[in-house]
Design an enzyme around this catalytic site. Structure first.
Site, PDB file in Angstrom:
ATOM      1  N   LEU A 336       0.818  -1.214   0.000  1.00 33.05           N
ATOM      2  CA  LEU A 336       0.000   0.000   0.000  1.00 33.05           C
ATOM      3  C   LEU A 336       0.851   1.262   0.000  1.00 33.05           C
ATOM      4  O   LEU A 336       0.417   2.328  -0.415  1.00 33.05           O
ATOM      5  CB  LEU A 336      -0.922   0.010   1.227  1.00 33.05           C
ATOM      6  N   GLY A 339       8.084   3.565   3.338  1.00 35.86           N
ATOM      7  CA  GLY A 339       8.815   4.669   3.964  1.00 35.86           C
ATOM      8  C   GLY A 339      10.163   4.139   4.397  1.00 35.86           C
ATOM      9  O   GLY A 339      10.511   2.991   4.067  1.00 35.86           O
ATOM     10  N   ASN A 340      10.914   4.933   5.170  1.00 35.64           N
ATOM     11  CA  ASN A 340      12.251   4.456   5.541  1.00 35.64           C
ATOM     12  C   ASN A 340      12.202   3.322   6.567  1.00 35.64           C
ATOM     13  O   ASN A 340      13.152   2.582   6.754  1.00 35.64           O
ATOM     14  CB  ASN A 340      13.144   5.606   6.021  1.00 35.64           C
ATOM     15  N   PHE A 341      11.037   3.151   7.205  1.00 35.31           N
ATOM     16  CA  PHE A 341      10.854   2.070   8.188  1.00 35.31           C
ATOM     17  C   PHE A 341      10.693   0.710   7.510  1.00 35.31           C
ATOM     18  O   PHE A 341      10.953  -0.320   8.088  1.00 35.31           O
ATOM     19  CB  PHE A 341       9.590   2.350   9.015  1.00 35.31           C
ATOM     20  N   GLY A 342      10.163   0.720   6.290  1.00 36.60           N
ATOM     21  CA  GLY A 342       9.806  -0.528   5.614  1.00 36.60           C
ATOM     22  C   GLY A 342       8.625  -0.284   4.699  1.00 36.60           C
ATOM     23  O   GLY A 342       8.580   0.739   4.019  1.00 36.60           O
ATOM     24  N   LYS A 361       1.979  -2.264   8.795  1.00 35.69           N
ATOM     25  CA  LYS A 361       3.258  -1.581   8.622  1.00 35.69           C
ATOM     26  C   LYS A 361       4.336  -2.565   9.037  1.00 35.69           C
ATOM     27  O   LYS A 361       4.412  -2.951  10.205  1.00 35.69           O
ATOM     28  CB  LYS A 361       3.267  -0.342   9.504  1.00 35.69           C
ATOM     29  N   ASP A 453       2.507  16.099  11.933  1.00 32.33           N
ATOM     30  CA  ASP A 453       2.708  15.791  10.516  1.00 32.33           C
ATOM     31  C   ASP A 453       1.373  15.744   9.781  1.00 32.33           C
ATOM     32  O   ASP A 453       1.139  14.889   8.918  1.00 32.33           O
ATOM     33  CB  ASP A 453       3.447  14.442  10.383  1.00 32.33           C
TER      34      ASP A 453
HETATM   35  P1  AMP Z   1       2.921   6.049   6.532  1.00 34.21           P
HETATM   36  O1  AMP Z   1       4.375   5.842   6.683  1.00 34.21           O
HETATM   37  O2  AMP Z   1       2.159   5.746   7.773  1.00 34.21           O
HETATM   38  O3  AMP Z   1       2.620   7.418   5.995  1.00 34.21           O
HETATM   39  O4  AMP Z   1       2.413   4.998   5.404  1.00 34.21           O
HETATM   40  C1  AMP Z   1       2.911   5.010   4.077  1.00 34.21           C
HETATM   41  C2  AMP Z   1       1.782   4.772   3.097  1.00 34.21           C
HETATM   42  O5  AMP Z   1       1.177   3.506   3.349  1.00 34.21           O
HETATM   43  C3  AMP Z   1       0.656   5.783   3.163  1.00 34.21           C
HETATM   44  O6  AMP Z   1       0.896   6.920   2.387  1.00 34.21           O
HETATM   45  C4  AMP Z   1      -0.519   4.980   2.598  1.00 34.21           C
HETATM   46  O7  AMP Z   1      -0.486   4.982   1.183  1.00 34.21           O
HETATM   47  C5  AMP Z   1      -0.218   3.567   3.085  1.00 34.21           C
HETATM   48  N1  AMP Z   1      -0.951   3.331   4.348  1.00 34.21           N
HETATM   49  C6  AMP Z   1      -0.507   3.583   5.594  1.00 34.21           C
HETATM   50  N2  AMP Z   1      -1.429   3.263   6.509  1.00 34.21           N
HETATM   51  C7  AMP Z   1      -2.500   2.795   5.818  1.00 34.21           C
HETATM   52  C8  AMP Z   1      -3.798   2.318   6.195  1.00 34.21           C
HETATM   53  N3  AMP Z   1      -4.155   2.247   7.476  1.00 34.21           N
HETATM   54  N4  AMP Z   1      -4.658   1.952   5.226  1.00 34.21           N
HETATM   55  C9  AMP Z   1      -4.287   2.015   3.923  1.00 34.21           C
HETATM   56  N5  AMP Z   1      -3.097   2.470   3.513  1.00 34.21           N
HETATM   57  C10 AMP Z   1      -2.191   2.846   4.436  1.00 34.21           C
END
Ligand code: AMP
Length: 615
Positions: A336, A339-342, A361, A453
Site C-alpha cells: 500500500l 517509507g524508511n521504516f519498511g 506496517k 505531521d
Molecule cells: P505512513 O508511513 O504511515 O505514511 O504509510 C505510508 C503509506 O502507506 C501511506 O501513504 C498509505 O499509502 C499507506 N498506508 C498507511 N497506513 C495505511 C492504512 N491504514 N490503510 C491504507 N493504507 C495505508
C-alpha cells in the site's frame, strides 16, 4: 447538535414569541420595512418573518419543504432563510412591502433555542441508535459529522425504525397489543390506517384505548384534526410527547413492536453481510464490523455504513495489544505504501468477531534499532486513541519482523485521491471530509496529543465520504500541564506544513497542528496541489515571516479560504484552536449541504475569490 441555517443571520432571534418580536421591532424604531426573523414555534424547521409597515406588524410564516427549500406559502422557494430574506429585500412579491432594514439582534442577546431544537436532536439520536447500533461517543461523532445527511434521511424513513411503529395492523390488534403488559397513561402505538396512505394513533388513557386518525392534507403534511402540521409522522409523535394537541393525554411510553425490537440489535442491511462472507454474530454486533462498502440503495454511503466507524474491539478486549502471527494473513503481493521504516502491506486479521481488512506496517528486518523504537512509539500513541476519524491501531505483531496492524483505509491518501478525481469530487464532498479531519484533530487536542505531521498525504480515505488521520510517527503526548512539545534538534521536518514557532523555536502544540490543518485544507481545495510549489523550505519560511500566504485555490469557497488564513495567523495566541476550527467547518458544512442537494448546485457555485474579483 444540528446548526440552524439562520444562525449566522444577524437579524435572527431564534425561538422568540410574537410579542417579543414586536417588542424588539418597537425598540428598533418601527421604520417601514424593518424586519426580523424568528423560529416558527409550530412547524419544524420553519421560520416567521416579522415586518413593520405603517406602524403595524405583519408576520409571515416561512415553511421548510420536504425537498429542503424554504418558502412563504404561495411564494417562490429559496434554498435558505438568508436567501429568502435577500429576495424579499429586492422585491415585495406579495409582502406588505420589501424588507428594508434588518432589526439586528443586540450583541448581548443570544439566539433563543426552542423546543424543536431539542426534538430534532432526539430524533437524530434515536435514528442513529436504531440504524447503526451506535451509542456514546461514536453516536455523537456520527451525528456531528453527518447531521445534514441524517436529517434528510430521517424525514423520509425514520418511523420504520421506531419501536412504536407497528406497520399494518387493525384497530383490534392495536388494542390487544396496548392491553398486554403495563397500561400507563400515554402508552401508544402508530399503525398504518387501513385502506389509506396515512396513519392511525392508538393511545392508552385510564386503562382505555383511544384511536385517532392522523390527517394528511393535499401537500402530504400530517396532523391531528385541527392540530399542528408536520412533514413526518415521527415529528408528529415527538411533538405529541410534549403537547396533547387535542389528544386525551400526551404520549409517553411506546408500546413496543416485538418485530422492530428483534431487529434492533442487528446491523442495517448494508452492514449485515460482508464482501468476504463474514456475518457478525448478534452478540458481537455492538463492536463488530461490516466488511462491505457497498452503497446502500437510494442514498449516498455514510461513514457509519463502513468498516471502522465503531471501535473494532470488544470493550473487554481493548487492552489486548499483541496480535498472534497466526491471526494475521498477509497479502505479500499488495504493497500500500512505503517509507524508511519498511513498507505497508494489505492483510486480513482474524478476530473473535470475524475477519477484518487491515493495513500492516512491516519493519524492514534489517532495520536499525532507532527505527524500531520509533515504530514502537508510534504504536504507543495510536494505542491511546480511539476516534472514527483517526486510523485505529489494532495491535502489534512480533514475528519475522515487527508489524503494526492498523485498520484499512482502502481509498488511500487524500491528495492522491483528489488529484486523480478532479472532475468527479464536489467541493461539498471536500468540505465534508475536511470537517471530519477537524473532528479528529479536535479529539487529539482534547486528549493533549500533537500530531506534527498533518498533511493531505496523511489523511487516508476509507471511501470517498470517510476520512481518517494517519501517520503518528512524529506525534507526541503532552504532559498534563504542558501545552507544547519542544524538540531538542530539528529533524527531517515537513517545513511547508509547519507554523513559524515550530521552525523558529522548535515548539509544537495543537495550535501548530492548526497551521498544518490550514495547509491541508489548501491541498484539499486545490485537489491535491502542492503548496508553495516552486519554493524551497527555507524560502517558504522567509515568505511567511514577511507576511506572505498561499493564495486561494480556484475552486475554494470564500469562507473556507478565510478559515485557512485564520489557521495561518502568525501569533499563536490569536490563532484559533481546533475547537473553533471544527465549529467553523461544521457550520459551513451544514450550511452548504442542504443547498447543494437542492438544485444540483454545489458549493463551487458560491463566489470564490476569482469570481468576486471579476465582478
Ligand atoms: P505512513 O508511513 O504511515 O505514511 O504509510 C505510508 C503509506 O502507506 C501511506 O501513504 C498509505 O499509502 C499507506 N498506508 C498507511 N497506513 C495505511 C492504512 N491504514 N490503510 C491504507 N493504507 C495505508
Amino acid at each position: 447538535m444540528s446548526i440552524d441555517p439562520a444562525v449566522d443571520l444577524p437579524f435572527f432571534y431564534g425561538s422568540i414569541s410574537r410579542s417579543d418580536a414586536e417588542q424588539n421591532l418597537k425598540l428598533a424604531g418601527m421604520a417601514d420595512g424593518l424586519f426580523l426573523l424568528r423560529q416558527c414555534l409550530r412547524s419544524l424547521g420553519g421560520y416567521v418573518l416579522s415586518v413593520v409597515w405603517n406602524l403595524e406588524f405583519h408576520h409571515y410564516t416561512i415553511e421548510k419543504q420536504l425537498n429542503g427549500t424554504y418558502c412563504i406559502p404561495g411564494g417562490k422557494p429559496h434554498c435558505g432563510p438568508g436567501e429568502l430574506c435577500e429576495f424579499y429585500s429586492k422585491d415585495a412579491d406579495g409582502l406588505v412591502c420589501p424588507l428594508r432594514k434588518p432589526c439586528l439582534r443586540p450583541a448581548e442577546t443570544p439566539i433563543k433555542t426552542g423546543v424543536f431544537d431539542k426534538m430534532r436532536e432526539n430524533m437524530l439520536r434515536e435514528y442513529v441508535k436504531q440504524t447503526w447500533n451506535l451509542e456514546g461517543e461514536s453516536m455523537e461523532q456520527a451525528i456531528i459529522s453527518q447531521a445534514p445527511q441524517l436529517e434528510k434521511l430521517i424525514a423520509t424513513t425514520a418511523h420504520e425504525k421506531m419501536s412504536w411503529y407497528h406497520w399494518k395492523i387493525n384497530r383490534e390488534e392495536g388494542e390487544r397489543r396496548l392491553y398486554s403488559g403495563a397500561q400507563p397513561d400515554g402508552k401508544f402505538l402508530v399503525r398504518d390506517k387501513e385502506g389509506a396512505g396515512s396513519f392511525a394513533l392508538s393511545v392508552m388513557y385510564g386503562k382505555t384505548v383511544y384511536h385517532y386518525q392522523v390527517i394528511q392534507d393535499k401537500s402530504g403534511k400530517l396532523s391531528m384534526p385541527e392540530g399542528t402540521k408536520f412533514d413526518t409522522i415521527w415529528q408528529l409523535v415527538e411533538y405529541l410527547k410534549m403537547k396533547p394537541d387535542g389528544l386525551v393525554t400526551v404520549l409517553s411510553e411506546a408500546c413496543i413492536n416485538g418485530k422492530t425490537t428483534e431487529k434492533t440489535p442487528s446491523l442495517p442491511a448494508t452492514r449485515r453481510s460482508g464482501a468476504n462472507g463474514y456475518t457478525p454474530p448478534p452478540r458481537a454486533a455492538a463492536f463488530a464490523l461490516s466488511t462491505t462498502n457497498a452503497s446502500p440503495k437510494n442514498r449516498d454511503i455514510l461513514p457509519m455504513d463502513c468498516d471502522g466507524f465503531n471501535p473494532y474491539h470488544n470493550p473487554n478486549d481493548i487492552k489486548k495489544f499483541n496480535i498472534l502471527r497466526e491471526q494475521l494473513m498477509m497479502d505479500e503481493e499488495i504493497e500500500l505504501g512505503s517509507g524508511n521504516f519498511g513498507c505497508v502491506k494489505k492483510g486480513v486479521l482474524k478476530t473473535e468477531a470475524g475477519q477484518i481488512d487491515v493495513a500492516v506496517k512491516v519493519l524492514k528486518s534489517d532495520n536499525e534499532k532507532m527505527v524500531r523504537e520509533e515504530m514502537m512509539r508510534e504504536a504507543e500513541i495510536m494505542h491511546q486513541l480511539s476516534n472514527p476519524f483517526i486510523v485505529r491501531m489494532l495491535g502489534l505483531c512480533h514475528s519475522e519482523s515487527l508489524m503494526l496492524v492498523m485498520e484499512m483505509a482502502a481509498a488511500g491518501p487524500l491528495n492522491k485521491y483528489l488529484s486523480t478525481k478532479k472532475d468527479s469530487v464536489s467541493v461539498e464532498n471536500i468540505v465534508n471530509l475536511m470537517h471530519q479531519v477537524s473532528m479528529g484533530m479536535k479529539y487529539l487536542e482534547e486528549k493533549n496529543f500533537v500530531h506534527r505531521d498533518l498533511a493531505a498525504r496523511n489523511v487516508l480515505l476509507v471511501n470517498p465520504q470517510f476520512a481518517k488521520i494517519s501517520d503518528f510517527g512524529l506525534s507526541k503526548a503532552l504532559g498534563a500541564d504542558n501545552n507544547y512539545y519542544k524538540a531538542r534538534t530539528a529533524g527531517k521536518w515537513p517545513l511547508k506544513w509547519y507554523a513559524p514557532e515550530c521552525i523558529n523555536f522548535h515548539k509544537f502544540s495543537s495550535k501548530s497542528d492548526v497551521w498544518s490543518y490550514g495547509i491541508t485544507m489548501w491541498e484539499a481545495f486545490s485537489y491535491g496541489g502542492k503548496p508553495y510549489k516552486k519554493m524551497k523550505g527555507n524560502e517558504v519560511t522567509r515568505y511567511i515571516e514577511s507576511g506572505g500566504r498561499l493564495e486561494s485555490p480556484p475552486a475554494c469557497p470564500e469562507r473556507m479560504y478565510t478559515l485557512m488564513k485564520e489557521c495561518w495567523t502568525h501569533s499563536l495566541e490569536e490563532r484559533p484552536d481546533f475547537k473553533k476550527v471544527e465549529e467553523s467547518m461544521r457550520s459551513y458544512h451544514y450550511s452548504i449541504c442542504g443547498k447543494a442537494k437542492l438544485d444540483g448546485a454545489t458549493a463551487a457555485d458560491e463566489p470564490t475569490k476569482q469570481t468576486e474579483r471579476r465582478k
